[in-house]
Scaffold this active site. Sequence first.
Site, short mmCIF file in Angstrom:
data_model
loop_
_atom_site.label_atom_id
_atom_site.label_comp_id
_atom_site.label_asym_id
_atom_site.label_seq_id
_atom_site.Cartn_x
_atom_site.Cartn_y
_atom_site.Cartn_z
CG HIS A 1 18.38 87.33 138.07
ND1 HIS A 1 17.36 87.75 137.23
CD2 HIS A 1 18.49 88.29 139.04
CE1 HIS A 1 16.88 88.90 137.67
NE2 HIS A 1 17.54 89.25 138.76
CG HIS B 1 9.99 90.12 138.38
ND1 HIS B 1 9.09 90.03 139.40
CD2 HIS B 1 11.20 89.94 138.96
CE1 HIS B 1 9.71 89.81 140.55
NE2 HIS B 1 11.00 89.76 140.30
#
Length: 764
Positions: free
Chosen positions: A63, A114
């Site tokens: 990420h 998300h």
Amino acid sequence: MVASSPAVPAVDTVELAAASPDQPQPYRELGLKDDEYERIRSILGRRPTDAELAMYSVMWSEHCSYKSSKVHLAYFGEKTTPAMRQKMLAGIGENAGVVDIGDGWAVTFKVESHNHPSYVEPFQGAATGVGGIVRDIMAMGARPIAVADPLRFGPADAPDTARVLPGVVAGVGTYGNSLGLPNIGGEVVFDAGYAGNPLVNALCVGAMRTEDLHLAFASGTGNLIVLFGARTGLDGIGGVSVLASETFSDGTGRKKLPAVQVGDPFTEKVLIECCLELYHAGLVVGIQDLGGAGLSCATSELASAGDGGMRIDLDAVPLRASGMTAAEILSSESQERMCAVVRPQDVEAFLAVCAKWDVLANVIGEVVDGGRLVITFRGETVVDVPPRTVAHDGPVYERPVRRGPGQDALVADVPDRLPRPSGRAALRAEILRMAASPNLCSRAWVTDQYDRYVRGNTTSAQPADAGMVRVDEVTGRGIAVATDCNARFVALDPYAGAQLALAEAYRNVATSGAVPLAVSDCLNFGSPEDPHVMWQFQQAVRGIADGCALLGIPVTGGNVSFYNQTGDRAILPTPVVGVLGVIDDVARRVPSGFVRDGDTVVLLGDTRDELGGSEWAHHVHGHLGGRPPAVDLAAEHRLAGLLAASAARGLVTGSHDLSDGGLAQALVEACLVGGRGARVELPHPDAFVALFAESAGRVLVTAAPEQVDDLLAAASTAGVPAHVLGTTGGPALAVGPLEPLPLPALRSAWEGTLPALFDHPVPG
């Protein structure tokens, strides 16, 4: 009898780490590979402390480090020419891209994912997704002015969709509404490919004067580091190193609640106002939001991008949980926090502004010489690292890239074998059936939960093709934004499919009357350890980059989200593309419906027999195969130029892009959005192809009768095919020889689907 206090954990110091090289450490549980752990030991010349291990694990996660995608993302830079950079004030590598839109105004925008937190805890996952992208925009020096939410879920009637979707929509709406930000666009897509792994992407747009641009760096020895906003707690720990790199197994999604952040939009609202006052007062040297990886990210990135080192004292960090370790403080992803670099002489004024807004603020460190990031806790040194090794010099992988063996069979399975409706009654019924399908029906059930017009500057929002917001209330200058991606097209041909996503978002912005200016993307894919997924990713990146070069607009930033799969089943490859455009005066925007009776309906662009990956094949037959529609970006560029020029000259009264569902769906939506019918003839000898093919590069426009000749002449000059179809007006949609479809019947079909699916309590 007095209960004894829990024992305070021993502090794992740098000195202790050097003296205990063989102490076992849980690096695998934190997502690090064996060779990555050994590399950390080599960098430090010892084992890492617990706090250092936490920092490296989150910052070297997929990420944060982009370790599997860096080698491919570099292609964006290779394809960005000096001409494309002319209006770009900040680009890839910053918190968000920034472009100059004229008259001293700049706009910053970005889209991020998300996904995994929103599957685990839909409301908070989606809410904090909005909060995080808003802080990225704040960190550039801008006032956030609008948000959008591209969403994707499993089948609309699946039990897990009933669990996830209402929470996600409520989370997006609650956070955005509480901030007072209009939600002006996005998507809601249903497909079995997202079962167990929904995609929750969030986009934010901000506006600023060009001189107010701020960047993330810590410079100036002696400058102080101020942490301000919410207290630091235990929520969100492991969010980027565990959730964002984990593939879910069936039934495990609700077991990881500690890794999901908890948001407070009212704290963020005052944080926005506080930041803007700090910027305008000239009290900020550099700034970074605390999102993924929390303080680990903010401190290492600020120090790495600066010109010296940094010392941080974790004892000065305000906490909302007792007994937190250094590793927990550094890894916490508690929301609504910012980290600023402030000159010593400005600290008092900085803290006074924070106090005015009731924003907690503490000096937690300073910029120092020496090029090291040193962090202390309980009076002991727990971190002593070169900051670049944490923030920017993490591992870089050239993963195997291989076109999967099933790709040829997928492409060979063309939709020609699917039975097509024929006859007037069957075609009429198919129009109604498609209008009611989950992917084409009205999104009002979702968008009515969002405030689309708060602050009074929204001029277009859903169901318009592109959202539009006024930036300058004096001149009327504004921006338009659209996000798009048909993942079925990408699955069939990742290069062409990604270009089709770019083309559609570009076209949607152009239909509003705006001139496309810049791109942000959110690249959602399965595991990078799967060579076929990496082939899809590589091809999609090249498709977008090559497409942007042809269109002359830059990619200014974005996000990569890997490990989107359940077990060994990856999601459909979904490179969501957001395009931002500028319009000189929002009063000249073009609505997307039939807004007047008696206007002439014109189809711009040509229709071909292209149904591979179409919504008709998907909804009616559950089929995915063949090739996606051909994409011609030169033609898209000509079309966009024609649309912008026609809007500026007042030649068109309405404009609606053709995409999912083809001409049939565009006609249905134009009638229902505008509240009037139309009578049209079909532009192709095959009525089914004319109605449901999804050929790219097409837009339905309307013009006053006295302007039609000028419009057709302009189209001819631009090299854009134009076909006069009919006239607006009346109580029904009449298509060729088909029996007219009364607007009430169309509206019932179009508006009834989502309420029927989700207007009831979720069991359990």
